[in-house]
Design a protein around this motif. Structure first.
Motif, PDB file in Angstrom:
ATOM      1  N   ARG A 226      53.313 134.459 -12.115  1.00 13.18           N
ATOM      2  CA  ARG A 226      52.263 133.488 -12.434  1.00 13.18           C
ATOM      3  C   ARG A 226      52.830 132.346 -13.278  1.00 13.18           C
ATOM      4  N   ILE A 227      53.660 132.684 -14.259  1.00 13.56           N
ATOM      5  CA  ILE A 227      54.270 131.646 -15.092  1.00 13.56           C
ATOM      6  C   ILE A 227      55.109 130.716 -14.225  1.00 13.56           C
ATOM      7  N   ASP A 228      55.926 131.288 -13.355  1.00 18.29           N
ATOM      8  CA  ASP A 228      56.763 130.471 -12.462  1.00 18.29           C
ATOM      9  C   ASP A 228      55.921 129.580 -11.562  1.00 18.29           C
ATOM     10  N   MET A 229      54.857 130.128 -11.010  1.00 17.88           N
ATOM     11  CA  MET A 229      54.022 129.344 -10.095  1.00 17.88           C
ATOM     12  C   MET A 229      53.243 128.255 -10.825  1.00 17.88           C
ATOM     13  N   PHE A 230      52.718 128.565 -12.014  1.00 15.90           N
ATOM     14  CA  PHE A 230      52.062 127.513 -12.807  1.00 15.90           C
ATOM     15  C   PHE A 230      53.063 126.391 -13.093  1.00 15.90           C
ATOM     16  N   GLY A 231      54.303 126.768 -13.387  1.00 13.29           N
ATOM     17  CA  GLY A 231      55.346 125.769 -13.625  1.00 13.29           C
ATOM     18  C   GLY A 231      55.613 124.920 -12.406  1.00 13.29           C
ATOM     19  N   GLN A 232      55.605 125.539 -11.223  1.00 12.09           N
ATOM     20  CA  GLN A 232      55.816 124.788  -9.983  1.00 12.09           C
ATOM     21  C   GLN A 232      54.678 123.795  -9.747  1.00 12.09           C
ATOM     22  N   VAL A 233      53.457 124.235  -9.977  1.00 10.57           N
ATOM     23  CA  VAL A 233      52.306 123.338  -9.800  1.00 10.57           C
ATOM     24  C   VAL A 233      52.395 122.197 -10.809  1.00 10.57           C
ATOM     25  N   ALA A 234      52.749 122.503 -12.054  1.00  3.12           N
ATOM     26  CA  ALA A 234      52.895 121.459 -13.076  1.00  3.12           C
ATOM     27  C   ALA A 234      53.944 120.440 -12.657  1.00  3.12           C
ATOM     28  N   LYS A 235      55.051 120.930 -12.112  1.00  2.70           N
ATOM     29  CA  LYS A 235      56.119 120.039 -11.664  1.00  2.70           C
ATOM     30  C   LYS A 235      55.633 119.118 -10.541  1.00  2.70           C
ATOM     31  N   ILE A 236      54.847 119.658  -9.618  1.00  2.00           N
ATOM     32  CA  ILE A 236      54.272 118.837  -8.547  1.00  2.00           C
ATOM     33  C   ILE A 236      53.398 117.745  -9.142  1.00  2.00           C
TER      34      ILE A 236
ATOM     35  N   PRO B 237      47.050 116.906 -15.662  1.00  2.00           N
ATOM     36  CA  PRO B 237      46.930 118.187 -14.968  1.00  2.00           C
ATOM     37  C   PRO B 237      48.198 119.035 -15.095  1.00  2.00           C
ATOM     38  N   ALA B 238      49.355 118.398 -15.240  1.00  2.00           N
ATOM     39  CA  ALA B 238      50.590 119.155 -15.481  1.00  2.00           C
ATOM     40  C   ALA B 238      50.484 119.892 -16.804  1.00  2.00           C
ATOM     41  N   PHE B 239      49.965 119.222 -17.820  1.00  2.00           N
ATOM     42  CA  PHE B 239      49.750 119.846 -19.136  1.00  2.00           C
ATOM     43  C   PHE B 239      48.841 121.064 -19.009  1.00  2.00           C
ATOM     44  N   ARG B 240      47.769 120.941 -18.241  1.00  2.00           N
ATOM     45  CA  ARG B 240      46.818 122.050 -18.060  1.00  2.00           C
ATOM     46  C   ARG B 240      47.486 123.241 -17.356  1.00  2.00           C
TER      47      ARG B 240
END
Length: 126
Positions: free
Chosen positions: A27-37, A47-50
């Motif tokens: 989950r941490i990795d995937m949240f990081g991927q979404v933030a990067k996008i 939204p990256a911050f969120r």
């Protein structure tokens, strides 16, 4: 398949994976991927911050996530909001008997107050 979220487009499959993963690390990795996008591909720091904040809530002691949250809080001027949110949360965690999570969060709050913001008095309180 892409969808609009907070005025930007994000891959639905990745969000689905985040919501359905049973592993904190995943989950941490995937949240990081979404933030990067959000930040790098769409130029949207809020939204990256969120997303990074959601990753941080998974594990308060995850150092890479914490550093990313610090970077975005500084860039967006969100320190007051961040400190208020997590000061309130640590009280809830203590009330609910989540002592390990509360301790990890107190340590992080102390670091933020003392090392990042230079407020030694508040850091000592943590």
């Amino acid at each position: 398949m892409r969808t609009s979220h907070v005025g930007v487009r994000v891959d639905r499959r990745l969000i689905y994976k985040v919501n359905n993963s049973h592993s904190v690390k995943e989950r941490i990795d995937m949240f990081g991927q979404v933030a990067k996008i959000f930040e790098e591909e769409l130029g949207e720091q809020e939204p990256a911050f969120r997303m990074v904040e959601a990753a941080f809530r998974e594990d308060f002691s995850h150092e890479a996530t914490s550093q990313e949250l610090e970077r975005l809080a500084t860039a967006l001027g969100k320190w007051a909001e961040l400190l208020q949110t997590y000061t309130e949360l640590v009280v809830v965690l203590e009330t609910e008997g989540e002592t390990v999570k509360a301790c990890n969060l107190w340590v992080k709050l102390g670091h933020w107050y003392g090392d990042i913001l230079g407020n030694r008095d508040w850091a000592a309180h943590c």
